[in-house]
Design an enzyme around this catalytic site. Structure first.
Site, mmCIF file in Angstrom:
data_model
loop_
_atom_site.group_PDB
_atom_site.id
_atom_site.type_symbol
_atom_site.label_atom_id
_atom_site.label_comp_id
_atom_site.label_asym_id
_atom_site.label_seq_id
_atom_site.Cartn_x
_atom_site.Cartn_y
_atom_site.Cartn_z
ATOM 1 N N HIS A 1 -9.665 0.548 -0.194
ATOM 2 C CA HIS A 1 -9.589 1.330 1.033
ATOM 3 C C HIS A 1 -10.899 1.056 1.782
ATOM 4 O O HIS A 1 -11.981 1.282 1.239
ATOM 5 C CB HIS A 1 -9.491 2.822 0.720
ATOM 6 C CG HIS A 1 -8.140 3.260 0.262
ATOM 7 N ND1 HIS A 1 -7.568 2.812 -0.908
ATOM 8 C CD2 HIS A 1 -7.242 4.118 0.822
ATOM 9 C CE1 HIS A 1 -6.368 3.386 -1.046
ATOM 10 N NE2 HIS A 1 -6.150 4.182 -0.004
ATOM 11 N N HIS B 1 1.103 4.973 -2.256
ATOM 12 C CA HIS B 1 0.564 5.858 -3.290
ATOM 13 C C HIS B 1 1.691 6.630 -3.972
ATOM 14 O O HIS B 1 2.514 7.256 -3.308
ATOM 15 C CB HIS B 1 -0.423 6.847 -2.684
ATOM 16 C CG HIS B 1 -1.705 6.224 -2.238
ATOM 17 N ND1 HIS B 1 -2.792 6.086 -3.070
ATOM 18 C CD2 HIS B 1 -2.075 5.682 -1.040
ATOM 19 C CE1 HIS B 1 -3.782 5.506 -2.404
ATOM 20 N NE2 HIS B 1 -3.366 5.246 -1.166
ATOM 21 N N ASP C 1 1.685 9.465 -5.854
ATOM 22 C CA ASP C 1 1.742 10.927 -5.735
ATOM 23 C C ASP C 1 2.030 11.401 -4.317
ATOM 24 O O ASP C 1 2.454 12.543 -4.121
ATOM 25 C CB ASP C 1 0.461 11.582 -6.278
ATOM 26 C CG ASP C 1 -0.816 10.998 -5.710
ATOM 27 O OD1 ASP C 1 -0.750 9.997 -4.971
ATOM 28 O OD2 ASP C 1 -1.904 11.540 -6.016
ATOM 29 N N ASP D 1 1.736 3.967 3.080
ATOM 30 C CA ASP D 1 0.641 4.751 2.516
ATOM 31 C C ASP D 1 1.204 5.866 1.641
ATOM 32 O O ASP D 1 1.098 5.809 0.428
ATOM 33 C CB ASP D 1 -0.271 5.311 3.616
ATOM 34 C CG ASP D 1 -1.615 5.792 3.089
ATOM 35 O OD1 ASP D 1 -1.995 5.390 1.981
ATOM 36 O OD2 ASP D 1 -2.293 6.554 3.805
ATOM 37 N N GLY E 1 -9.976 7.544 -2.107
ATOM 38 C CA GLY E 1 -10.681 8.818 -2.078
ATOM 39 C C GLY E 1 -11.600 8.953 -0.881
ATOM 40 O O GLY E 1 -11.343 8.389 0.185
ATOM 41 N N HIS F 1 0.842 -1.207 0.000
ATOM 42 C CA HIS F 1 0.000 0.000 0.000
ATOM 43 C C HIS F 1 0.871 1.249 0.000
ATOM 44 O O HIS F 1 1.249 1.772 1.049
ATOM 45 C CB HIS F 1 -0.918 -0.017 1.230
ATOM 46 C CG HIS F 1 -2.058 0.954 1.147
ATOM 47 N ND1 HIS F 1 -3.380 0.548 1.123
ATOM 48 C CD2 HIS F 1 -2.089 2.304 1.079
ATOM 49 C CE1 HIS F 1 -4.163 1.616 1.062
ATOM 50 N NE2 HIS F 1 -3.397 2.699 1.035
ATOM 51 N N GLU G 1 -11.358 3.273 6.726
ATOM 52 C CA GLU G 1 -10.420 4.343 7.079
ATOM 53 C C GLU G 1 -11.153 5.532 7.695
ATOM 54 O O GLU G 1 -10.565 6.318 8.436
ATOM 55 C CB GLU G 1 -9.641 4.796 5.835
ATOM 56 C CG GLU G 1 -8.517 5.772 6.134
ATOM 57 C CD GLU G 1 -7.767 6.222 4.886
ATOM 58 O OE1 GLU G 1 -6.733 6.892 5.043
ATOM 59 O OE2 GLU G 1 -8.210 5.917 3.756
#
Length: 340
Positions: free
Chosen positions: A199, A17, A19, A279, A172, A15, A202
């Site tokens: 996801h 990301h 960006d 993350d 998101g 996991h 969360e």
């Protein structure tokens, strides 16, 4: 257990990301490529790309990503970004990583979804040639996007599995766009042949974890809402689901209000399958070595636990069975030297 030992341990990460994980030098290079002026000092730049240790909420945390978005609008930028994140991971002995990103966030200037994915895959291939790492990509659909947008992305990526795209995720605003609102899209992804992670939990809603299990999805990111949910934890374990845990991020976003409200210990005691993840390396100012150190400090995690967590990650990964066998052998060899 020293930081040096923790860094040397072989690791697998599920996991991460794209960006949210760009190094500061990479951000500067990408800004130069995009003719975007950045603050001259790293101290100032960090204020834009690293979230505060305590944000108001997940939505507040996600605002940090808007600063990066304009930097990732060309094939060259995406290729370099993917290389940079895989490189960072390799330097702390991550032998397998799945890097996820949302194509639609890089389509502001005319790239197609397949353009973005192919560029990321090229960057991961560049890193694999240079470093001792296997790097694969996941595509994220954005929960808040129109179903038409997401279906179009799925259509564009359906033939990219042979090139290194291995799975699909929905990320998101989970609170406003819950899992049960995505059922038709999830079925569309399944028809495309890509395995899925979601996801889930969360935003504090345990129902989203149950909904994911109901849909047959056995890999989930965060799952912080498992805390105190004895029956759901029992079901999670019985159905062989895998938790992609992200401690620093969850404390930042208040998905977990404290160490005590983080579900690790309950899930561990129940025999659940745990993996440890960053993350967002940059937004959360972390890496896997730092995350492992936190688990040692707060939970007394031992080397043999880290071996199991990494075996869980490899077994739950979306790479090929033959690749998994090779990675599991590498893990065992690495940990044997510490467990003797």
């Amino acid at each position: 257990m020293t930081q040096a030992v923790l860094k040397e341990l072989a690791k697998a990460e599920l996991h991460c990301h794209l960006d949210g994980s760009l190094s500061l030098p990479a951000i500067r290079k990408l800004a130069n490529m995009a003719d975007i002026i950045l603050p001259s000092s790293d101290k100032e730049l960090r204020k834009y790309v690293i979230a505060p240790a305590q944000t108001e909420s997940l939505v507040d945390y996600l605002k940090t990503f808007e600063f990066i978005r304009p930097l990732l609008q060309t094939k060259e930028a995406l290729r370099f970004a993917a290389y940079d994140v895989a490189r960072q991971a390799a330097l702390e002995n991550v032998i397998y990583i799945e890097i996820r990103f949302a194509p639609e966030l890089s389509m502001d200037k005319g790239l197609t979804a397949s353009d973005t994915v192919l560029a990321v895959l090229e960057g991961l291939a560049d890193a694999q040639k240079e470093f001792n790492i296997v790097a694969r990509a996941l595509v994220c659909g954005m929960r808040q996007s129109s179903h038409k947008t997401t279906k179009d992305i799925i259509k564009h990526i359906v033939d990219l599995a042979p090139k290194g795209l291995v799975g699909f995720d929905f990320a998101g605003d989970e609170f406003s766009y819950p899992t049960d609102s995505l059922v038709d899209l999830i079925q569309e992804v399944k028809r495309s042949g890509y395995p899925m992670t979601l996801h889930a939990g969360e935003c504090g809603c345990a129902k989203h974890i149950a909904d994911s299990l109901n849909l047959g999805i056995k890999r989930m990111g965060h799952v912080t809402a498992l805390t105190g949910q004895r029956d759901l934890i029992k079901r999670f374990v019985e159905e062989d689901a895998v938790a992609e845990m992200c401690l620093t991020s969850n404390l930042q976003t208040k998905a977990a209000s404290s160490i005590q409200s983080f579900p690790y210990q309950e899930l561990y005691d129940a025999g659940g399958k745990i993996t440890i993840n960053t993350d967002n390396r940059t937004v959360s100012d972390t890496n896997l070595t730092k995350e492992y150190s936190l688990f040692v400090t707060y939970f007394g995690t031992k080397i043999e636990d880290f071996l199991v967590f990494n075996q869980n990650a490899v077994k739950a990964s979306f790479t090929s069975d033959s690749e998994k066998d090779t990675l599991l052998h590498k893990l065992q060899e690495n940990y044997d030297s510490y467990l003797k």
